[in-house]
Design a protein around this motif. Structure first.
Motif, mmCIF file in Angstrom:
data_model
loop_
_atom_site.group_PDB
_atom_site.id
_atom_site.type_symbol
_atom_site.label_atom_id
_atom_site.label_comp_id
_atom_site.label_asym_id
_atom_site.label_seq_id
_atom_site.Cartn_x
_atom_site.Cartn_y
_atom_site.Cartn_z
ATOM 1 N N LEU A 15 34.952 37.557 31.917
ATOM 2 C CA LEU A 15 35.132 38.325 33.282
ATOM 3 C C LEU A 15 36.686 38.228 33.660
ATOM 4 O O LEU A 15 37.284 38.961 34.075
ATOM 5 C CB LEU A 15 34.231 37.665 34.261
ATOM 6 N N GLU A 16 37.048 36.913 33.241
ATOM 7 C CA GLU A 16 38.782 36.639 33.879
ATOM 8 C C GLU A 16 39.516 37.488 32.973
ATOM 9 O O GLU A 16 40.491 37.953 33.448
ATOM 10 C CB GLU A 16 38.844 35.112 33.718
ATOM 11 N N SER A 17 39.296 37.773 31.875
ATOM 12 C CA SER A 17 39.896 38.512 30.971
ATOM 13 C C SER A 17 39.927 40.100 31.274
ATOM 14 O O SER A 17 40.834 40.769 31.191
ATOM 15 C CB SER A 17 39.489 38.330 29.431
ATOM 16 N N ARG A 18 38.913 40.558 31.943
ATOM 17 C CA ARG A 18 38.847 41.942 32.210
ATOM 18 C C ARG A 18 39.387 42.288 33.575
ATOM 19 O O ARG A 18 39.671 43.249 33.893
ATOM 20 C CB ARG A 18 37.154 42.229 32.225
ATOM 21 N N LEU A 19 39.705 41.213 34.555
ATOM 22 C CA LEU A 19 39.813 41.285 35.782
ATOM 23 C C LEU A 19 41.584 41.440 35.818
ATOM 24 O O LEU A 19 42.377 40.927 35.181
ATOM 25 C CB LEU A 19 39.461 40.219 36.864
ATOM 26 N N PRO A 20 42.238 42.201 36.721
ATOM 27 C CA PRO A 20 43.670 42.063 36.989
ATOM 28 C C PRO A 20 44.129 40.917 37.350
ATOM 29 O O PRO A 20 43.375 40.310 38.175
ATOM 30 C CB PRO A 20 43.671 43.322 37.790
ATOM 31 N N SER A 21 45.231 40.606 37.004
ATOM 32 C CA SER A 21 45.781 39.376 37.614
ATOM 33 C C SER A 21 46.124 39.467 39.104
ATOM 34 O O SER A 21 46.332 40.297 39.726
ATOM 35 C CB SER A 21 47.030 38.995 36.782
ATOM 36 N N GLN A 22 45.694 38.045 39.660
ATOM 37 C CA GLN A 22 45.736 38.024 41.058
ATOM 38 C C GLN A 22 46.709 36.747 41.414
ATOM 39 O O GLN A 22 46.487 35.710 40.730
ATOM 40 C CB GLN A 22 44.339 37.718 41.737
ATOM 41 N N ALA A 23 47.600 36.829 42.109
ATOM 42 C CA ALA A 23 48.184 35.694 42.760
ATOM 43 C C ALA A 23 47.513 35.001 43.805
ATOM 44 O O ALA A 23 46.867 35.458 44.428
ATOM 45 C CB ALA A 23 49.629 36.229 43.398
ATOM 46 N N ASP A 24 47.671 33.752 43.528
ATOM 47 C CA ASP A 24 46.866 32.747 44.275
ATOM 48 C C ASP A 24 47.203 32.480 45.595
ATOM 49 O O ASP A 24 48.372 32.595 46.008
ATOM 50 C CB ASP A 24 46.816 31.397 43.455
#
Length: 138
Positions: A129-138
């Protein structure tokens, strides 16, 4: 469903069955479109049924308009049999998680949701799932 009968915030279980003539792909796509609509509130979980075709979802609704959108499925799911059930204890995402944790603790020998979350975070499912999601800034 009268607005006064179930004050918000409240979580709702939706169970939806597709008409028999609908293919599995079409049923999954239609139900996914229904749950993707953010005007229905926060969708906490969902899955699809194999036989009969359909699915379930739990929505956390904070406003009456979201409850109306959850209960109004005719446009997205024409011909489907849809049941909407207000949940007793889950009023929002946090109390839904609490209810999950409480169920494990009371009915499965003291197991805790945190243990299952740790197992999930170490699993291939989480990494996929993490590899499929767009990057998000924390």
């Amino acid at each position: 469903m009268p607005a006064s009968a179930h004050p918000v915030p409240k979580c709702y279980l939706v169970v939806a069955y597709a008409p028999p003539r609908v293919s599995a792909r079409a049923a999954n796509d239609a139900f996914n479109r229904y749950i993707a609509d953010t005007s229905r509130g926060l969708v906490l979980t969902h899955d699809h049924f194999i036989h009969p075709r359909g699915g379930y979802a739990i929505f956390a609704c904070e406003r009456e308009v979201q409850v109306r959108r959850v209960t109004d499925a005719q446009d997205e799911l024409p011909g489907w049999q849809v049941s909407v059930h207000p949940l007793t204890f889950a009023h929002d995402a946090v109390t839904w998680l609490y209810q999950s944790d409480c169920t494990l603790a009371w009915y499965r020998g003291g197991q805790r949701l945190r243990t299952w979350m740790n197992r999930y975070e170490a699993s291939e499912h989480c990494h996929r799932l993490e590899s499929r999601l767009p990057s998000q800034a924390d």
